[in-house]
Enzyme design. Sequence first.
Site, mmCIF file in Angstrom:
data_model
loop_
_atom_site.group_PDB
_atom_site.id
_atom_site.type_symbol
_atom_site.label_atom_id
_atom_site.label_comp_id
_atom_site.label_asym_id
_atom_site.label_seq_id
_atom_site.Cartn_x
_atom_site.Cartn_y
_atom_site.Cartn_z
ATOM 1 N N TYR A 155 0.832 -1.218 0.000
ATOM 2 C CA TYR A 155 0.000 0.000 0.000
ATOM 3 C C TYR A 155 0.863 1.264 0.000
ATOM 4 C CZ TYR A 155 -3.967 2.963 1.413
ATOM 5 O OH TYR A 155 -4.950 3.917 1.475
HETATM 6 P P1 NDP Z 1 -13.590 2.031 -0.099
HETATM 7 O O1 NDP Z 1 -13.052 0.643 -0.184
HETATM 8 O O2 NDP Z 1 -14.567 2.346 0.982
HETATM 9 O O3 NDP Z 1 -14.212 2.453 -1.519
HETATM 10 C C1 NDP Z 1 -13.437 2.222 -2.657
HETATM 11 C C2 NDP Z 1 -14.058 2.822 -3.883
HETATM 12 O O4 NDP Z 1 -13.158 2.593 -4.969
HETATM 13 C C3 NDP Z 1 -15.378 2.213 -4.265
HETATM 14 O O5 NDP Z 1 -16.165 3.171 -4.916
HETATM 15 C C4 NDP Z 1 -14.948 1.105 -5.231
HETATM 16 O O6 NDP Z 1 -15.915 0.745 -6.202
HETATM 17 C C5 NDP Z 1 -13.786 1.764 -5.923
HETATM 18 N N1 NDP Z 1 -12.848 0.771 -6.436
HETATM 19 C C6 NDP Z 1 -12.105 -0.122 -5.739
HETATM 20 N N2 NDP Z 1 -11.410 -0.901 -6.578
HETATM 21 C C7 NDP Z 1 -11.723 -0.478 -7.831
HETATM 22 C C8 NDP Z 1 -11.355 -0.896 -9.115
HETATM 23 N N3 NDP Z 1 -10.511 -1.915 -9.319
HETATM 24 N N4 NDP Z 1 -11.875 -0.248 -10.180
HETATM 25 C C9 NDP Z 1 -12.749 0.775 -10.003
HETATM 26 N N5 NDP Z 1 -13.154 1.211 -8.803
HETATM 27 C C10 NDP Z 1 -12.642 0.582 -7.728
HETATM 28 O O7 NDP Z 1 -12.305 2.964 0.030
HETATM 29 P P2 NDP Z 1 -12.121 4.410 0.694
HETATM 30 O O8 NDP Z 1 -13.245 5.280 0.305
HETATM 31 O O9 NDP Z 1 -11.788 4.243 2.115
HETATM 32 O O10 NDP Z 1 -10.765 4.878 -0.031
HETATM 33 C C11 NDP Z 1 -10.746 5.794 -1.115
HETATM 34 C C12 NDP Z 1 -9.300 6.213 -1.343
HETATM 35 O O11 NDP Z 1 -8.794 6.789 -0.129
HETATM 36 C C13 NDP Z 1 -8.363 5.057 -1.692
HETATM 37 O O12 NDP Z 1 -7.424 5.487 -2.644
HETATM 38 C C14 NDP Z 1 -7.677 4.769 -0.361
HETATM 39 O O13 NDP Z 1 -6.413 4.179 -0.560
HETATM 40 C C15 NDP Z 1 -7.590 6.164 0.226
HETATM 41 N N6 NDP Z 1 -7.404 6.196 1.667
HETATM 42 C C16 NDP Z 1 -8.393 5.752 2.527
HETATM 43 C C17 NDP Z 1 -8.214 5.808 3.887
HETATM 44 C C18 NDP Z 1 -9.226 5.348 4.876
HETATM 45 O O14 NDP Z 1 -8.923 5.318 6.085
HETATM 46 N N7 NDP Z 1 -10.448 4.991 4.455
HETATM 47 C C19 NDP Z 1 -6.947 6.321 4.469
HETATM 48 C C20 NDP Z 1 -5.983 6.744 3.483
HETATM 49 C C21 NDP Z 1 -6.227 6.685 2.153
HETATM 50 P P3 NDP Z 1 -17.030 -0.412 -5.927
HETATM 51 O O15 NDP Z 1 -18.002 0.201 -4.950
HETATM 52 O O16 NDP Z 1 -17.665 -0.692 -7.233
HETATM 53 O O17 NDP Z 1 -16.326 -1.586 -5.351
#
Ligand code: NDP
Length: 246
Positions: A155
């Site tokens: 990550y």
């Molecule tokens: P979630 O897992 O809650 O949501 C992820 C989102 O990304 C969903 O909309 C999902 O779509 C989409 N997604 C995941 N994989 C793919 C893929 N292969 N292709 C297209 N869409 C995809 O994640 P978060 O909202 O928590 O995270 C969002 C960003 O923030 C990420 O980059 C994460 O690394 C970053 N982040 C999050 C933190 C946290 O504490 N939550 C902390 C630091 C960074 P679908 O619904 O269709 O699966």
Amino acid sequence: MKNLHQQSAFVTGGSRGIGAAIVKKLAQEGANVAFTYQSSKEKAEILVAEVKALGVEALAIAADSKDPHAVEAAVNQAAAHFGRLDVLVNNAGIGNIKPLEECSLEDFDETMAVNVRAVFAASRVAVQHMQHGGRIVNIGTCLVDRITFGGCALYSTSKAAITGLTKALARELGPKKINVNIVHPGPIDTDMNPADGPGSDYQRSITALGTYGKPEDIAAMVAFLAGPDSRFITGAGFTVDGGTNI
Ligand code: NDP
């Protein structure tokens, strides 16, 4: 006049969590918003209806970030649909947080495909549609600056890569007045990192504020960086982590 009136934005991974909050915030600021999702079709459709109720256009596109061609096609589709593209938010990401000995090469490839290659692909195509004043906002992690627990090899490596990409693109696109920045969230209550999940007490305990953040906390920073008041900010990282890394 709203900050993003008559602008168009594209957000990867907008169906849930931080991405969905970003989609809503950009729409509240007046932007037409397209977003991708992988599998959450129903949630994406509900979000489209919520955004349209705000009086702007919305478009949900199924595009797996593991497939760079699908990501590039989605960017082109959004630009064609709205007739312009002003803001790209590279939000979609996966964790793959686990001990090094459990990480396979396939895990490495998957993490880099979603967290790095898709960001490169979306940016590469999006800038072809952007005019002066365009904005790219990437979503990193506070785990780039300070690794507070084990299991972050994949990550943190991936997010460090897009931190470098952010700076490289900021330098390269500066003459075109396209600004590129990155937001580094701390613990945010989403499906990826629920506030009541394993390890959440520890993450909460090392914040200065003693609490998880909400997706809206990240969306607020993204909206600022997408808007006109960030015109002299590029190549920069903004940590929104409740004081985790201090
Ligand atoms: P979630 O897992 O809650 O949501 C992820 C989102 O990304 C969903 O909309 C999902 O779509 C989409 N997604 C995941 N994989 C793919 C893929 N292969 N292709 C297209 N869409 C995809 O994640 P978060 O909202 O928590 O995270 C969002 C960003 O923030 C990420 O980059 C994460 O690394 C970053 N982040 C999050 C933190 C946290 O504490 N939550 C902390 C630091 C960074 P679908 O619904 O269709 O699966």
